[in-house]
Design an enzyme around this catalytic site. Sequence first.
Site, PDB file in Angstrom:
ATOM      1  N   GLY A 243       0.799  -1.042  -0.010  1.00  0.00           N
ATOM      2  CA  GLY A 243      -0.056  -0.104   0.110  1.00  0.00           C
ATOM      3  C   GLY A 243       0.770   1.248   0.053  1.00  0.00           C
ATOM      4  N   GLU A 278       3.586  -6.964   0.681  1.00  0.00           N
ATOM      5  CA  GLU A 278       3.034  -7.115  -0.651  1.00  0.00           C
ATOM      6  C   GLU A 278       3.006  -6.013  -1.255  1.00  0.00           C
ATOM      7  OE1 GLU A 278      -0.946  -8.366   0.734  1.00  0.00           O
ATOM      8  OE2 GLU A 278      -0.231 -10.286   1.557  1.00  0.00           O
ATOM      9  N   ARG A 281       2.176  -1.047  -6.338  1.00  0.00           N
ATOM     10  CA  ARG A 281       2.030   0.294  -6.779  1.00  0.00           C
ATOM     11  C   ARG A 281       3.555   0.855  -6.719  1.00  0.00           C
ATOM     12  NH1 ARG A 281      -2.355   4.080  -7.241  1.00  0.00           N
ATOM     13  NH2 ARG A 281      -3.377   2.861  -5.576  1.00  0.00           N
ATOM     14  N   ARG A 317      -7.947   5.067 -14.240  1.00  0.00           N
ATOM     15  CA  ARG A 317      -7.598   5.650 -12.919  1.00  0.00           C
ATOM     16  C   ARG A 317      -8.323   7.244 -12.913  1.00  0.00           C
ATOM     17  NH1 ARG A 317      -3.769   7.089 -10.614  1.00  0.00           N
ATOM     18  NH2 ARG A 317      -4.258   6.542  -8.530  1.00  0.00           N
ATOM     19  N   TYR A 321     -11.124   7.271 -10.283  1.00  0.00           N
ATOM     20  CA  TYR A 321     -10.983   7.936  -8.713  1.00  0.00           C
ATOM     21  C   TYR A 321     -10.678   9.588  -8.892  1.00  0.00           C
ATOM     22  CZ  TYR A 321      -9.142   3.122  -8.020  1.00  0.00           C
ATOM     23  OH  TYR A 321      -8.818   1.810  -7.911  1.00  0.00           O
ATOM     24  N   CYS A 349     -16.753   7.622 -26.292  1.00  0.00           N
ATOM     25  CA  CYS A 349     -17.967   8.112 -26.176  1.00  0.00           C
ATOM     26  C   CYS A 349     -18.381   8.215 -24.981  1.00  0.00           C
ATOM     27  CB  CYS A 349     -19.015   7.517 -27.196  1.00  0.00           C
ATOM     28  SG  CYS A 349     -20.593   8.788 -27.269  1.00  0.00           S
ATOM     29  N   GLU A 350     -17.901   8.937 -23.840  1.00  0.00           N
ATOM     30  CA  GLU A 350     -18.396   9.281 -22.487  1.00  0.00           C
ATOM     31  C   GLU A 350     -17.792  10.781 -22.143  1.00  0.00           C
ATOM     32  OE1 GLU A 350     -20.030   7.408 -20.665  1.00  0.00           O
ATOM     33  OE2 GLU A 350     -20.034   5.549 -21.497  1.00  0.00           O
TER      34      GLU A 350
END
Length: 421
Positions: A243, A278, A281, A317, A321, A349-350
């Site tokens: 994290g 773990e 990123r 992303r 987010y 198309c968004e």
Amino acid sequence: MSLATMHEDGLRIEGVALADIAARFGTPCYVYSRAALTAAYAAYLDALQAHGLAGRSLVCYAVKANSNLAILNLFARLGAGFDIVSGGELARVIAAGGDPAKIVFSGVGKSRDEMRAALEAGIHCFNVESASELEQLSEVAGGTGRRAPVSLRVNPDVDARTHPYISTGLKTAKFGVAFGEAFELYRRAASLPHIAVKGIDCHIGSQLLDPAPAAEAEHKVLALVDRLAAAGIVLEHIDLGGGMGIQYRADEPGPATADYLAPMLAKLATRRENLVFEPGRSLVGNAGLLLTRVAVLKPGEEKHFAVVDAAMNDLMRPALYDAWHDIVPVAKADDRGRAMPYEIVGPVCESGDFLGHDRDLVLHEGDLLAILSAGAYGMAMASNYNSRPRAAEVMVDGNITHLIRRREEVAQLFALESTLP
């Protein structure tokens, strides 16, 4: 954020010009640095070594961050383990040359087939996230004549102070076993003949910039470990998850690996248990960028749009987010025009198809842009929305470039489909 450096021929990664990569492989294209990936992994080993913990620690790369075989193979060569969350990721790690004995299997919804495959592969540990999963795993292990090595992923109810979509340690999260229920579930696990209790796992979220929440979670986990030991359940390893965040903005540095880990490692140096981490990123995020080309400049009364050939299907992303990625021109600055605030958008198309808002840039149609810090959760979350082929991926190794994933072709997108008879 120093992945790409400016030279007379524009931005380079290691010894290769991004303009040359665009000319050879096209855009959009993900570009990674082998040197940056290697350095990020080495930073974890150096931090562990500084606290005398390297010999009894396992750094398991979180495959979900970027699952390209070349990246997995590189980490396997460096000695890394792997944190997986699906049977597909298990198959990828094995195909990339990863050691199954260094795999930890996380995730709240493991299927019986996935459990069976992991048992047969001989993984290091299952991170069990519910009482039901524990019982199912026991049954599957019994059917194969094996004992399943397990940790319980304990939810310490600690606020990671990150985006709510990537905060996983609160009692409202779907992840993990409630802290107050963990002791009794460990006792149940220890009583099952086809379960071997090995450790404890904790992961409170992603893009953590302050080590305090992780250290708080560690404090609660260690207290539970000692309580279990007093009851005769002695754990072999402590898995503190991952994290650690990275730098996304040039003016907002991310944490140094050694500084972030120091509060946790200081408490672990005097303990007997082996350690597992773990990271995802923090190993790959700043080691990659997304290369894209400006297709259309569309000035408006209130906003100016730069339509590029990358889109939300290539990098989810920002839309998912509202995440920030620095966006910089590939060419060296000149006097071709003045900077203007642009919305950097894709052709999907968004209305939510954007890669950056209000970026002051000097732009012309045909210019190349580099979207930085895109090595994590970029290609791994890419889709074929609007029937767009996914981008190519390239690894730079000194002065050499390796194509590590070919650009998809449109015909491949519907190769598994069929029309009605």
